[in-house]
Write a protein that holds these residues in place. Sequence first.
Motif, PDB file in Angstrom:
ATOM      1  N   LEU A  51       4.004 -12.318  -0.784  1.00 33.73           N
ATOM      2  CA  LEU A  51       4.387 -11.170  -1.277  1.00 33.73           C
ATOM      3  C   LEU A  51       3.768 -11.364  -2.850  1.00 33.73           C
ATOM      4  N   ASP A  52       3.567 -12.628  -3.361  1.00 37.65           N
ATOM      5  CA  ASP A  52       3.106 -12.912  -4.606  1.00 37.65           C
ATOM      6  C   ASP A  52       1.555 -12.679  -4.532  1.00 37.65           C
ATOM      7  N   GLY A  53       1.036 -13.029  -3.586  1.00 36.86           N
ATOM      8  CA  GLY A  53      -0.543 -12.746  -3.638  1.00 36.86           C
ATOM      9  C   GLY A  53      -0.900 -11.322  -3.376  1.00 36.86           C
ATOM     10  N   LEU A  54       0.202 -10.420  -3.326  1.00 32.77           N
ATOM     11  CA  LEU A  54      -0.356  -9.076  -2.939  1.00 32.77           C
ATOM     12  C   LEU A  54      -0.009  -8.271  -4.234  1.00 32.77           C
ATOM     13  N   LEU A  55       0.485  -8.846  -5.042  1.00 34.96           N
ATOM     14  CA  LEU A  55       1.091  -8.084  -6.423  1.00 34.96           C
ATOM     15  C   LEU A  55      -0.200  -8.073  -7.468  1.00 34.96           C
ATOM     16  N   ALA A  56      -1.311  -7.290  -7.343  1.00 36.45           N
ATOM     17  CA  ALA A  56      -2.312  -6.725  -8.276  1.00 36.45           C
ATOM     18  C   ALA A  56      -2.848  -8.291  -8.655  1.00 36.45           C
ATOM     19  N   GLY A  57      -2.977  -9.216  -7.930  1.00 44.44           N
ATOM     20  CA  GLY A  57      -3.773 -10.462  -8.056  1.00 44.44           C
ATOM     21  C   GLY A  57      -3.048 -11.465  -9.427  1.00 44.44           C
ATOM     22  N   GLN A 319       5.946  -7.251  13.094  1.00 45.98           N
ATOM     23  CA  GLN A 319       7.223  -6.657  13.428  1.00 45.98           C
ATOM     24  C   GLN A 319       7.194  -5.249  12.525  1.00 45.98           C
ATOM     25  N   GLY A 320       6.231  -4.954  11.946  1.00 46.84           N
ATOM     26  CA  GLY A 320       6.033  -3.746  11.318  1.00 46.84           C
ATOM     27  C   GLY A 320       4.712  -3.573  10.537  1.00 46.84           C
ATOM     28  N   LEU A 321       4.558  -2.326   9.814  1.00 44.97           N
ATOM     29  CA  LEU A 321       3.757  -2.037   8.882  1.00 44.97           C
ATOM     30  C   LEU A 321       4.265  -2.014   7.177  1.00 44.97           C
ATOM     31  N   LEU A 322       3.262  -2.599   6.507  1.00 46.07           N
ATOM     32  CA  LEU A 322       3.728  -2.512   4.904  1.00 46.07           C
ATOM     33  C   LEU A 322       2.659  -1.715   4.571  1.00 46.07           C
ATOM     34  N   GLN A 323       3.184  -0.761   3.724  1.00 52.66           N
ATOM     35  CA  GLN A 323       2.313   0.048   2.856  1.00 52.66           C
ATOM     36  C   GLN A 323       2.289   0.015   1.335  1.00 52.66           C
ATOM     37  N   ILE A 355       2.758 -11.636   5.271  1.00 53.67           N
ATOM     38  CA  ILE A 355       2.111 -10.172   5.024  1.00 53.67           C
ATOM     39  C   ILE A 355       0.737 -10.692   5.414  1.00 53.67           C
ATOM     40  N   LYS A 356       0.118  -9.819   6.378  1.00 52.25           N
ATOM     41  CA  LYS A 356      -1.417  -9.926   6.755  1.00 52.25           C
ATOM     42  C   LYS A 356      -2.010  -8.469   6.828  1.00 52.25           C
ATOM     43  N   PRO A 357      -3.172  -8.529   6.634  1.00 54.59           N
ATOM     44  CA  PRO A 357      -3.910  -7.109   6.998  1.00 54.59           C
ATOM     45  C   PRO A 357      -3.511  -6.693   8.350  1.00 54.59           C
ATOM     46  N   PHE A 358      -3.801  -5.270   8.638  1.00 53.72           N
ATOM     47  CA  PHE A 358      -3.504  -4.755   9.801  1.00 53.72           C
ATOM     48  C   PHE A 358      -4.789  -4.707  10.584  1.00 53.72           C
ATOM     49  N   ASN A 359      -4.880  -5.743  11.848  1.00 57.34           N
ATOM     50  CA  ASN A 359      -5.991  -5.621  12.631  1.00 57.34           C
ATOM     51  C   ASN A 359      -5.563  -5.194  14.055  1.00 57.34           C
ATOM     52  N   LEU A 360      -6.141  -4.579  14.770  1.00 54.98           N
ATOM     53  CA  LEU A 360      -5.953  -4.493  16.064  1.00 54.98           C
ATOM     54  C   LEU A 360      -6.235  -5.475  16.941  1.00 54.98           C
ATOM     55  N   PRO A 361      -5.642  -6.031  17.877  1.00 54.93           N
ATOM     56  CA  PRO A 361      -6.302  -6.915  18.791  1.00 54.93           C
ATOM     57  C   PRO A 361      -7.189  -6.206  19.713  1.00 54.93           C
TER      58      PRO A 361
END
Length: 386
Positions: A51-57, A319-323, A355-361
């Motif tokens: 989550l720290d790495g997601l907050l606008a750099g 376990q879910g999506l994060l937008q 938290i990871k990017p959403f990629n379909l297998p």
Amino acid sequence: MSFRKRNIGLSGSARADVPTQSATRAQVQLPGVRPSPIDGRPTTSTGTASLDGLLAGHSGLALGCSLLIEESGTTDYAGALLRFYAAEGLLQGHHVHVVGLPEHWGRELPGVVAEPEKKETPAEKEKMKIAWRYESLGQFGTSTSSRERSQPQASTNNEAPGQVQSSVFCHTFDLTKRLAHPASSQMDFIHLGTNPMQSPFLAVLEKLNASVSSSAPDTVHRIVIPSILSPAIYPPWSSQPQNILQFMHGLQALFAAYPSRGTAMMSLPLSLYPRSSGLVRWLEVLNSGVLELAPFPHSAEGDAATPRDSSGKTEEPPQGLLQVHRLPMLHERGTGLGTSENDWTFTLSRRKFTIKPFNLPPVEGDTDAQQAGESEKKAMKADVEF
């Protein structure tokens, strides 16, 4: 026509202003706070490295900012993030304020994971003495978290007994353990007002203002507001716009008066207050960052294929999506780096929230895609091993 000599130095009054301005610019060293790699503003960890790495750099939550985590459904993934946030504050020596919950919530904070001690080999002891100052930089290509863990914990002789001194910016927690509160930890629980003729948040604002104004200049405050406006915690009149919006404006005024003294994190149940309502829209505007958690149905978790990482080890399924609806850009020029990804996935395990990017297998019957992926991995390994 008057003349003036040009070799006259500056007056004493002008020189006296220089150290005064530099003294005001000098900031007090705050515990658990480091400068942002983008603009140098002080930031603190949320207790979750991804989550720290997601907050606008900014590699953390900038002081003076608030984060709103929205969640749909009956799960409580946002509650785990709030527990990590509160536990990180206690370990860093911050003053933690919990709004609307009893003291029992503080006893359920996750415990910290003790990192195993590494034994030095004879080869490591015979390193060149000239490279000692470069050991803390880590190897090329390693992540920021791995470089931080490689740094030794600095201990000073001026530490008071029971004082919290930690060189780790973001700790790793275990939800199955319970946190042993440090001796000098400060954690208080602010109760809501019960008078229906007044706002229930009025007592909360008075308590927060009194605590921040009377604390030491090197004290960082963390405000935790779990499940805001939930009927199980808040009275019915708390959802009136004149009450909740006044509280949010008061919270922003507190951060404006003390910009380098505190942060806030709150959660909101979208099942009761959808994003289409005007009240939720105003709550999003009055927060620096807004994230939405959308858990997957339980039936879909068992049908999904188990993903594997680059080393072939099995990973836990998302376990879910994060937008990401809003990031703490901090002013009109947009200081901060936005993310090019619209959807992310999150996974809550026993020790971390990832938290990871959403990629379909790849499809099970599509063998060409699987072989192409394996050939790309082999080519990347051949390029790296030069």
